[in-house]
Design a protein around this motif. Sequence first.
Motif, short mmCIF file in Angstrom:
data_model
loop_
_atom_site.label_atom_id
_atom_site.label_comp_id
_atom_site.label_asym_id
_atom_site.label_seq_id
_atom_site.Cartn_x
_atom_site.Cartn_y
_atom_site.Cartn_z
N GLY A 1 0.82 -1.21 0.00
CA GLY A 1 0.00 0.00 0.00
C GLY A 1 0.85 1.26 0.00
O GLY A 1 0.87 2.02 -0.97
N ILE A 2 1.58 1.46 1.08
CA ILE A 2 2.38 2.68 1.24
C ILE A 2 3.53 2.68 0.23
O ILE A 2 4.26 1.70 0.11
N GLU A 3 3.68 3.79 -0.48
CA GLU A 3 4.74 3.87 -1.48
C GLU A 3 6.04 4.32 -0.83
O GLU A 3 6.06 4.79 0.30
N ALA A 4 7.13 4.18 -1.58
CA ALA A 4 8.41 4.67 -1.10
C ALA A 4 8.33 6.20 -1.00
O ALA A 4 7.56 6.83 -1.73
N PRO A 5 9.12 6.79 -0.08
CA PRO A 5 9.02 8.24 0.15
C PRO A 5 9.08 9.07 -1.14
O PRO A 5 8.28 9.99 -1.34
N ALA A 6 10.00 8.71 -2.04
CA ALA A 6 10.17 9.48 -3.27
C ALA A 6 8.88 9.45 -4.11
O ALA A 6 8.42 10.48 -4.61
N GLU A 7 8.32 8.26 -4.21
CA GLU A 7 7.11 8.10 -5.01
C GLU A 7 5.96 8.90 -4.42
O GLU A 7 5.17 9.51 -5.12
N ARG A 8 5.90 8.89 -3.07
CA ARG A 8 4.84 9.64 -2.40
C ARG A 8 4.99 11.12 -2.68
O ARG A 8 4.01 11.82 -2.94
#
Lengths: 729, 165
Positions: free
Chosen positions: A467-474
Motif C-alpha cells: 500500500g504505502i509507497e516509497a518516500p520518493a514516489e509519495r
Amino acid sequence: MGYMEPETRQEMIRDFVNESRELLDEVEPQIIELEQRVSSAGIIDERLLNGIFRLFHTLKGSASFLDLQVITNVTHKAETLLEIFRNSQVIVTSQHVDLLCRAADFIRMVLDQVEQEAHDRGFEDAAQSIIDDLVEAISSVDLEHKHPAGEEQKPQENGNVSVGEEEGDMEITTDIIKRFVEEAMDFCEEAETAILALEKSPDAIPARDTLRVFHSLKGNAAFLGLPGIEKVSHLAESILDGVIAKERKCDGVTITVLLTLIDSLRSGIRRVEEGQFPELPDLPQLIQFVEQALDMPGIGGTGDVDGEQEEVSSEGFSQKQDGDEKPMSDQPVSNYQNSDKIQHRSQFIRVDTDKLDQLLDLVGELVIAEAMVASHSLGSGYDQMGKAVRQLDKVTREMQEVALSLRMVPLTTTFRKMVRLVRDLAKKENKQVELEIRGAETEVDKTVIEHISDPLVHLIRNAVDHGIEAPAERKAAGKPEVGRVIIEARHSTGEVWIIVQDDGRGLDREEIIRKGVEKGIITDGQGENLPDEDVWQLIFEPGFSTAKEVSDVSGRGVGMDVVRENVEKMNGRIEVYNRPGCGTTFLIRIPLTLAIIEGMIIKVGESRYTIPIGSIKESFKPLPSMITHTPDGLEVVQLRGKLLPVLRLHEIYDIETSCQKLTEGILIAVQNNEQMICLFVDELVGQQQIVIKGLPGYLEHVQGISGCAILSDGSVSLIMDIAGLLQSI
Amino acid sequence: MLSENEMLDVDLLDEDEEEEDTQQDKFLTFFIGKEEYGIDIKHVTEIIGVQKVTEVPDMPNYIKGVINLRGKVIPVMDVRLRFGMEERDYDDRTCIIVINVEEQAVGLIVDRVSEVLDIPPSDIEPPPQLQRGNKGRLLLGMGKVDDGVKILLDAQKLLFDEEGK
C-alpha cells in the motif's frame, strides 16, 4: 531470600510470568515511541524513559526475588543502559532501540520456559550475547558521553582495533576470547553445512540464516579487533548476499570460494585461540584469490587494512541494522502464526471486579428466586407461581449477560503489538510509516482476540509493503513522505468493526483482474463486468498475490486468504473500500459475541439441527409448480426467477424420515457469499438464542457441522456449518 | 532454590501416590451380554442413566452421538458395537459410564453396571493371543476373581485405537 513454600513459589512464578508478559507488551510500544520522539523532536522524553526504566526495574526486582538469574542479568544491563540515557542527554539511536527490543524478545522466550519449568537455566549463552551487546552499547554510549559531539564514532573505533594497546574502556579478557572462539567455530560449521547444501541444490535460495552467521561473526570479530576475520566474514557475507539477490550465479566457483573463506576463518580463529597476531597473515593473498576467482575487482582495495577497516565499519553499521532487524520482524509474525501453540498456555483473563461483584449479586438473586419458585410450587396460586418464574427468568438472563461480559477484553494489547510490527516493516522496506491507533479500548470476545491477530498482521504487512509507497514516489504524487496506517476498533449495531486503513497507492483493478485470470480464479473476459466489490474480494483467494516481485515481507500469495478464513471463523465478513492513489480501507465486521447466536431450529426425522439465522435468506413451503426434476436426479426449485438446487438434509445426514415429498416439508434458502441453495427439512421448530459449544475433541472434525447447542429441553442440537456444507457440494 | 524445587517434586509425588493408592487395582465391572468386563476405576468419573442421544453424521457406527452432561457436550460410544456385537435396545438397566482419558470425556453405553472389584496385578493374565479377529488388542488382560474371569479393557485403546475401529 528466605524459605518459600513450594506452592507459594509456584503460584508466584505463575503470577510473575503473566505479569511480566503484560509488562513486556507495555514496554515495547514505549521504546518505539521513545525513538520516534527522539527522531522527531531530538530530545529524550523523560516521562517515557522513566516509564521504560521502571518496567525493566520491576522485572529485575521480581526476577531476582524468584532467583531467575538470566532474566535478572539481562534486565540489569538494560537498566544500566537506560540509566545512562536518563543521566545524560545521549541520543537514543535505532540501534539502541533494536537492542532493547531484542532484550524484550529474549525475556519473553525465557518466560515460556519459566512458566513450564519454573527456572531459567539453559539460556545463559543466549543471555550472554545480549548482555555483551548491551555492555558494548553501554560503553560506547558512555564514551560518547565523555567525549561530547564530534568524535562520537572514533573512540569506539579505537576500542575495536586495539587488542594489545590499552585504549578505550573495553577490556578483552581471555574469557571473552574463549567464548568467541567457541562460538565462531560453531558459526563456521553451520555456514559450511549450509553452503554444502547449497551446492547440492543451487537453485534453492540459501537461508538468510547463513548470511546472519557470517554477519554475527563479522560483528564479533570487529568487537574484538580482529580485522582479518572481520574482513573475510564480510567478504563471505557479500558474496552470499549477491547469491540471494540473484546477482551472482551460484556455481562451483562461488561455492569453492565460500568454502575457502570458511577454511581460512577456521585457521584464523585457531590462531586467535593461541594468541597469535595477526590472526590472518595471508589475508592479502586470500583477497587476491577471491578477486580473481569471482571477478570482483576492488574488494580488497590495496590491502591497506586500516583504510579498509573504515569502509567496512561504516557499511557494517547499515548492514548490522539489516541483520539485527531480521529476527525481529520475523519473530513477532511467527509468534502470531503459532497461535495454536499459544493457546496451550494456561489462559488467564483480567476481569473487572465490578463485573464479578455484579455476578455475585445476581447469584444471590438467583438463590432467592429459586426459593420463591420452590415454595410456590407447593400448592399456592398460579399468579404467585407465574411471578416467581418471571423473576427467575429475569435473573437468569441478566446473569447470562454478565457472565458473557466476563469474556470481553479490550483490544489494547493486540493493537499495541502492531506498533512494533509497523516499525520493523517500515524500516526493512525503507519507508516512513506512522501508525495511528483508535478505539483500542473497545472490548471484544476473548475468542476474537485470539483470531484477530493473524488477519491484522497480514493486513498491516500488506498495507506497509504494497500500500504505502516509497518516500520518493509519495512525494512525486504530492503526498506527505510519511505514510499513514490507521487501525481502529469500534462497536456498531451488534458488531465489532475493526478497520485497517492506509493512505498508499490503493488497489489496482486491472492488475487484480489480470492476476485473477492468470491464476484461474476467474475466466478471461469475466473480469470486465465484475463489480468493484467482487474484484477486491479476489485478493482473498488462496494463492493470489499482486506483488510484482516476491519480497520476504509479504507477497508470496499467502496471507490474505488467511485473513478471510480467520474472519469467517468468527462469523465475520471483510469489506474492502478502495480509492485509487489515495489508499485502501479494510473493514472487518465481527458479531459482538461468538458465544451466542440467533439460530433457527429445524427438524428432520427425530433429529433437530440449528441453522444460524444469518445464513438463512427465507423459508417456504414449495408449490408443485416450482419444482423441476433434472434427468440426472437433481431437484431444482424456482424462487422468484432464481433457480436453486435442493439439498435434502435427510439424505446428506442419512436420517430416516417419513417426510419425503418436497411439498410436504419446508425449504430453507441459505446463502454463503454468492452461493445459494435450498435445504429440505421436515419442519421448522422455532427461532431462539443459542449458546454455542464446540463439538467434543474426540469426534474431531465433522463435515458440515460447526458445533452444538443445548436446547431448552436439555438435549443437544448440532449447528450446521452452511459455508462448509456449500463448499463440499 | 534447588532444594525447594526438589521439595516441591517430592510433595507432588507423595500426593499422587496417596491418591493412586486408594484407586489402585480397582476395577468397575459391567455386563455386555453374558460376559463381565472391567475398566480401571481411575478413568471413571461417573455413571449416569441412558438419555437422549443426538446423532452426529459421518461417525463410525459405534459412536452413537453426543449427550449433554450438565452443560458439557460429550460423545457416547456403544461398547457392544465397538466390539462388533449385535445392537440391543436400551432398557432401564442400560447405563452410560463416563470415563476420562487424555482429557477427553467419553460416555460408554453398557448393558448394566455390576460392582467395583479389587484385582491385584498378580491375578491378571495377559489377553489370549489367538482371538478371533484382532479385537484382543483393546484388552488390558483377563482378571481372575473367585467366581470367574473378568475381561479387563484398556480404556486408552478403547477410545483411540484406530485399528480396532
